[in-house]
Design a protein around this motif. Structure first.
Motif: not given
Lengths: 182, 182
Positions: B87-89, B71-72, B77-79, B166-167
């Motif tokens: 496009d997302h940032s 979950d963490l 990873t989504e961040v 991220a990991e």
């Protein structure tokens, strides 16, 4: 002249913040002709970038408390103290704002934090030599983990920082470093 | 009309970024009269704040992989993925910039991150119920520690993020949570 202009940038940021910073006011306060400041710096973002370059040239005293826990808490506490004092926080806040608008400021910010993180990582390599820590793959990562929760509160979630949040961040980073994860 | 304006804010930010956002272009793209947008929103910072409020009203699917580690890592990873895709940032980058200049945007940002952190902390309370973790004093702190190193790289040190960073951030937060430090 640069010294006077840099000092004026700091003083203007403390008084009026990033949104209130103007080339005119910096020139007035520094006692330098407006046209000269415009020609040499051009915009407030370049003024901020140059003020940061100037700060980067000063030596930052790396904490040396004798233990890695003490050193990391000292580093985190310095960050927390910066952001609990408006006189001290106005400059880093302006730096982050300017870097989001100007490539020149972004480059200055990157250089500044790279140099500071590199210097701070000496507390990690010293701890490894004292046998306090397994050698991390990246000593700087211990510093990032120590400081990141404080910057996250200030710039992202907008939550307060204090010495308790600083100590917790330092101890959490140390726990991760001790398990060999960093 | 709000839907059209919010969609136009997103599209304009993706195309021109925060520095290129203007009330005029948002009005044009949304097919709404300029005067109406000025009267209702006033400035680009208020437009960004309202777009963020709009996003905050949508439900965010909390990861549920079966383990706290999974979950963490999913949250981190989504961040990281957000900030590796321009496009997302562009929207979160504009939000941070606007919040440094506008109190209205600052309040919207605080509400948004408080709500997201609270939702994400459900992965921690679930893990406590499964017996994976000692109960943290503050479940949200595990989320802050997971995400902070990524935001720190993006907004402070200006270093890249990827799935490996991220990991590592997720695993470091988990190590601290397991020692009962959070």
């Amino acid at each position: 002249m640069r010294e006077a202009v840099v000092a004026a940038v700091h003083a203007e940021l403390v008084e009026h913040g990033y949104a209130g910073l103007t080339v005119e006011n910096v020139a007035d306060r520094a006692g330098v002709h407006k046209t000269t400041v415009y020609r040499r710096w051009g915009t407030v973002d370049v003024l901020i970038a140059d003020a940061l370059d100037h700060t980067a040239e000063t030596t930052w005293p790396v904490p040396d408390t004798g233990t890695i826990e003490g050193d990391l808490i000292a580093i985190a506490t310095e960050v927390a103290d910066t952001f609990t004092d408006p006189d001290h926080s106005s400059v880093p806040v302006a730096v982050v704002a300017a870097a989001l608008q100007s490539d020149r400021a972004l480059q200055a910010k990157r250089r500044f934090y790279a140099a500071r993180q590199e210097a701070a990582a000496r507390v990690v390599t010293r701890a490894v030599h004292r046998g306090e820590l397994p050698p991390p793959a990246d000593p700087v990562e211990v510093i990032r983990q120590t400081c990141a929760p404080l910057y996250h509160r200030v710039f992202i979630s907008g939550e307060p920082v204090d010495r308790a949040t600083a100590e917790r961040a330092a101890r959490a980073a140390l726990a991760a470093a001790r398990t060999g994860l960093l």
